[in-house]
Write an enzyme that holds these catalytic residues in place. Structure first.
Site, PDB file in Angstrom:
ATOM      1  N   ASP A   1       8.933-107.744  51.800  1.00 54.59           N
ATOM      2  CA  ASP A   1       9.608-108.189  50.599  1.00 54.59           C
ATOM      3  C   ASP A   1      10.746-107.240  50.187  1.00 54.59           C
ATOM      4  O   ASP A   1      11.839-107.665  49.825  1.00 54.59           O
ATOM      5  CB  ASP A   1       8.497-108.228  49.520  1.00 54.59           C
ATOM      6  CG  ASP A   1       9.016-108.660  48.200  1.00 54.59           C
ATOM      7  OD1 ASP A   1       9.643-109.729  48.176  1.00 54.59           O
ATOM      8  OD2 ASP A   1       8.818-107.920  47.217  1.00 54.59           O
ATOM      9  N   LEU A   2      10.502-105.929  50.267  1.00 51.95           N
ATOM     10  CA  LEU A   2      11.530-104.967  49.861  1.00 51.95           C
ATOM     11  C   LEU A   2      12.770-105.095  50.747  1.00 51.95           C
ATOM     12  O   LEU A   2      13.906-105.047  50.265  1.00 51.95           O
ATOM     13  CB  LEU A   2      10.996-103.531  49.931  1.00 51.95           C
ATOM     14  CG  LEU A   2      12.028-102.510  49.431  1.00 51.95           C
ATOM     15  CD1 LEU A   2      11.920-102.342  47.923  1.00 51.95           C
ATOM     16  CD2 LEU A   2      11.876-101.166  50.108  1.00 51.95           C
TER      17      LEU A   2
ATOM     18  N   ASP B   1      13.823 -92.461  45.899  1.00 50.79           N
ATOM     19  CA  ASP B   1      13.418 -92.741  44.524  1.00 50.79           C
ATOM     20  C   ASP B   1      14.598 -93.532  43.973  1.00 50.79           C
ATOM     21  O   ASP B   1      15.657 -92.959  43.678  1.00 50.79           O
ATOM     22  CB  ASP B   1      13.227 -91.425  43.759  1.00 50.79           C
ATOM     23  CG  ASP B   1      12.787 -91.671  42.327  1.00 50.79           C
ATOM     24  OD1 ASP B   1      13.281 -92.640  41.714  1.00 50.79           O
ATOM     25  OD2 ASP B   1      11.972 -90.889  41.802  1.00 50.79           O
ATOM     26  N   HIS B   2      14.434 -94.849  43.849  1.00 48.67           N
ATOM     27  CA  HIS B   2      15.633 -95.654  43.582  1.00 48.67           C
ATOM     28  C   HIS B   2      16.244 -95.373  42.210  1.00 48.67           C
ATOM     29  O   HIS B   2      17.402 -95.668  41.979  1.00 48.67           O
ATOM     30  CB  HIS B   2      15.354 -97.152  43.791  1.00 48.67           C
ATOM     31  CG  HIS B   2      14.577 -97.803  42.704  1.00 48.67           C
ATOM     32  ND1 HIS B   2      13.228 -97.602  42.534  1.00 48.67           N
ATOM     33  CD2 HIS B   2      14.948 -98.651  41.717  1.00 48.67           C
ATOM     34  CE1 HIS B   2      12.814 -98.306  41.499  1.00 48.67           C
ATOM     35  NE2 HIS B   2      13.834 -98.955  40.974  1.00 48.67           N
TER      36      HIS B   2
ATOM     37  N   ASP C   1       2.831 -94.621  39.277  1.00 52.45           N
ATOM     38  CA  ASP C   1       3.878 -95.556  39.703  1.00 52.45           C
ATOM     39  C   ASP C   1       5.254 -95.175  39.137  1.00 52.45           C
ATOM     40  O   ASP C   1       6.266 -95.348  39.819  1.00 52.45           O
ATOM     41  CB  ASP C   1       3.492 -96.966  39.231  1.00 52.45           C
ATOM     42  CG  ASP C   1       4.420 -98.050  39.759  1.00 52.45           C
ATOM     43  OD1 ASP C   1       4.689 -98.037  40.973  1.00 52.45           O
ATOM     44  OD2 ASP C   1       4.871 -98.906  38.963  1.00 52.45           O
TER      45      ASP C   1
ATOM     46  N   HIS D   1       9.863 -91.306  39.056  1.00 50.45           N
ATOM     47  CA  HIS D   1      11.097 -91.633  38.319  1.00 50.45           C
ATOM     48  C   HIS D   1      11.271 -90.804  37.040  1.00 50.45           C
ATOM     49  O   HIS D   1      12.312 -90.202  36.820  1.00 50.45           O
ATOM     50  CB  HIS D   1      11.119 -93.113  37.931  1.00 50.45           C
ATOM     51  CG  HIS D   1      10.845 -94.058  39.064  1.00 50.45           C
ATOM     52  ND1 HIS D   1      11.335 -93.865  40.332  1.00 50.45           N
ATOM     53  CD2 HIS D   1      10.135 -95.216  39.125  1.00 50.45           C
ATOM     54  CE1 HIS D   1      10.940 -94.858  41.121  1.00 50.45           C
ATOM     55  NE2 HIS D   1      10.205 -95.698  40.415  1.00 50.45           N
TER      56      HIS D   1
HETATM   57  C1  BG6 Z   1       9.168 -99.277  40.986  1.00 47.70           C
HETATM   58  C2  BG6 Z   1       7.780 -99.495  40.481  1.00 47.70           C
HETATM   59  O1  BG6 Z   1       9.293 -97.999  41.518  1.00 47.70           O
HETATM   60  O2  BG6 Z   1      10.091 -99.418  39.895  1.00 47.70           O
HETATM   61  C3  BG6 Z   1       7.641-100.862  39.826  1.00 47.70           C
HETATM   62  O3  BG6 Z   1       6.863 -99.416  41.576  1.00 47.70           O
HETATM   63  C4  BG6 Z   1       8.705-101.035  38.757  1.00 47.70           C
HETATM   64  O4  BG6 Z   1       6.345-101.028  39.270  1.00 47.70           O
HETATM   65  C5  BG6 Z   1      10.081-100.709  39.299  1.00 47.70           C
HETATM   66  O5  BG6 Z   1       8.661-102.389  38.308  1.00 47.70           O
HETATM   67  C6  BG6 Z   1      11.120-100.719  38.201  1.00 47.70           C
HETATM   68  O6  BG6 Z   1      12.397-100.539  38.731  1.00 47.70           O
HETATM   69  P1  BG6 Z   1      13.680-101.040  37.981  1.00 47.70           P
HETATM   70  O7  BG6 Z   1      14.800-100.622  38.856  1.00 47.70           O
HETATM   71  O8  BG6 Z   1      13.548-102.533  37.825  1.00 47.70           O
HETATM   72  O9  BG6 Z   1      13.704-100.380  36.627  1.00 47.70           O
END
Ligand code: BG6
Length: 487
Positions: free
Chosen positions: A27-28, A188-189, A246, A251
């Protein structure tokens, strides 16, 4: 004129590499990675000397892989011919991660592509699969010699990096058998988000902030990572993780490190990581259960009229004690941050989606409000700074007015997205927006310390309604400090 020639004309340098993706049917990959790679291709950062090799257990042909990629990038396509060009660089090899012969097959295929695209042995291995498979895959990459001698070899891995300190250490050791720390890129996006990357510029390139960014100038800082969505179809993973693992361990603590670090001595990844490590190593550990209950809040959403409660979600235990909400007052044991609370919160199924950072400055004198800097990471991208000035007219009273700048959707459409930016930085070998292992380990130690208290007590869950602001205790936490969460 070919697309790439046009780009050469405007001086875009293209990179040479084969990117091998483990988890290509996932999915990712469809949601984030293929669009990111297509945008990089569109902008000429990768083009003639590039190949993407997707792998997965499913028996797909190259054509089936191209079909999947084509579907997932369709929003980005403005030239069908260009898409065709991109797809001609996309391949698929079905692969069982436990089967040695499959690695040999993959190696031979990569060598063919290396020759075809003249990629000079440069390899990125991207693992978008369960972390339990990381050691198996990297071990085989080493043993079957997929790691080349001539070009660079880099490994990108998705979170979670372990479940606690012990598992993170174990994982790091096994990865180090194949890759050095400088070859490992932990995605870490949040570190790829525009306004998170902007923190350094805002802090260090403005005299007005640079001088007052400490406990003399700042009263408190808030970091809010709020979500409207529930756990969607990720109940199985989330129930073993929870909001703290999570969102906070990675983050939120990464953002905190960027907000609290000293100015790096130079603009290199090593210097930045060194400063972030110092912050994460200096987190103040609460001393007893009382302090934990005063400074840390956990919550879990219950049902509302329209929405399911967490325990009713698919693949979640009916008696689950996993937290879907976290709030805390985090303190840092460094002289410049003595007395400054960093309030952090995150949660699922809240009343809004917002990722924000609020810096509350101290007032210059009694009776005037302190300046506020509001950095909005999402849903808008920009910031607002409130300054004090004279009320309009005869009055000499002071009032606060906002100065703000938000980027337009048109500007943002041209801006790289999280994954696109981070993959590009990995291609450039720039680790400035990737966490060093020691950052990860310090963050886990802090989280482990917290759970050593939380695990001793049964939480009173559920304690907030789906679609609400979160638990009352989170409001009470800030009331203790005579403040409230900024909206
Ligand atoms: C992910 C988490 O790292 O970040 C998810 O595993 C979360 O649970 C998501 O929904 C949120 O990312 P963003 O970019 O939508 O704020």
């Amino acid at each position: 004129m070919r697309w790439t020639e046009k780009l050469e004309g405007i001086g875009v340098t293209e990179n040479r590499l084969i990117l091998t993706l483990f988890g290509a049917t996932g999915d990712l990959a469809a949601r984030k990675l293929y669009p990111a790679l297509y945008r990089l291709y569109k902008n000429g950062h990768i083009s003639t000397h590039f190949a993407l090799v997707g792998t997965g257990r499913t028996e797909w042909t190259h054509q089936e892989m191209r079909q999947r990629v084509s579907e997932s990038v369709k929003q980005e396509v403005d030239d069908a011919k260009h898409l065709e060009e991109f797809l001609s660089h996309v391949y698929y090899v079905s692969h069982d991660v436990n089967d040695t012969t499959h690695y040999q097959r993959l190696k031979n295929f990569q060598e063919e592509l290396d020759e075809k695209y003249d990629t000079k042995g440069n390899r990125i291995f991207y693992i978008s699969l369960s972390p339990t498979l990381f050691p198996t895959i990297t071990g085989h990459l080493r043993d079957q010699q997929l790691i080349t001698d001539d070009g660079y070899n880099r490994l990108i891995i998705e979170k979670p990096f372990g479940h606690d300190t012990a598992s993170a250490q174990e994982l790091q050791q096994s990865l180090n058998n194949a890759f050095d720390e400088n070859q490992i890129f932990r995605i870490d996006h949040y570190l790829g988000k525009e306004m998170v990357q902007a923190i350094r510029n805002i802090r260090f390139d403005n005299r007005v902030f640079a001088d007052s960014w400490n406990n003399q100038g700042i009263d408190n800082i808030q970091i809010s990572l709020l979500e409207e969505v529930g756990v969607e179809d990720r109940g199985e993973y989330y129930d073993t993780s929870g909001a703290t693992r999570d969102m906070i361990q990675n983050h939120a603590l990464q953002i905190l490190a960027l907000l609290a670090m000293n100015q790096p001595k130079e603009a290199t990844a090593e210097a930045i990581q060194e400063e972030k490590i110092q912050v994460l190593a200096s987190l103040y550990y609460p001393q007893d259960a009382k302090e934990v209950s005063e400074k840390f809040v956990r919550g879990q959403y219950g049902p509302s009229k329209e929405l399911k409660g967490y325990r009713q979600e698919d693949k979640v235990s009916e008696t689950s004690e996993t937290e879907t909400y976290f709030a805390a007052c985090v303190e840092i044991d460094l002289p410049q941050w003595q007395g400054v609370p960093f309030f952090i919160r995150t949660g699922k199924r809240l009343n809004s989606k917002a990722t924000t950072i609020d810096v509350q400055f101290k007032p210059t004198q009694e009776g005037v409000p302190g300046n506020q800097l509001h950095i909005e990471v999402a849903p808008r991208t920009g910031y607002r700074f409130t300054v004090n000035q004279k009320k309009l007219g005869y009055s000499h009273e002071t009032e606060s007015i906002p100065l703000e700048y938000y980027y337009t959707p048109e500007q943002l459409a041209e801006t790289p997205q999280d994954y696109e930016r981070l993959i590009y930085e990995c291609i450039l070998g720039d680790k400035s927006h990737f966490a060093h292992y020691l950052e990860v380990e310090h963050a886990w130690k802090y989280i482990d310390h917290l759970f050593s208290y939380w695990n001793q007590e049964k939480p009173e869950f559920p304690n907030y309604e789906a679609g609400s602001r979160g638990p009352d205790a989170a409001e009470a936490l800030l009331a203790q400090y005579h403040t409230n969460w900024q909206e």
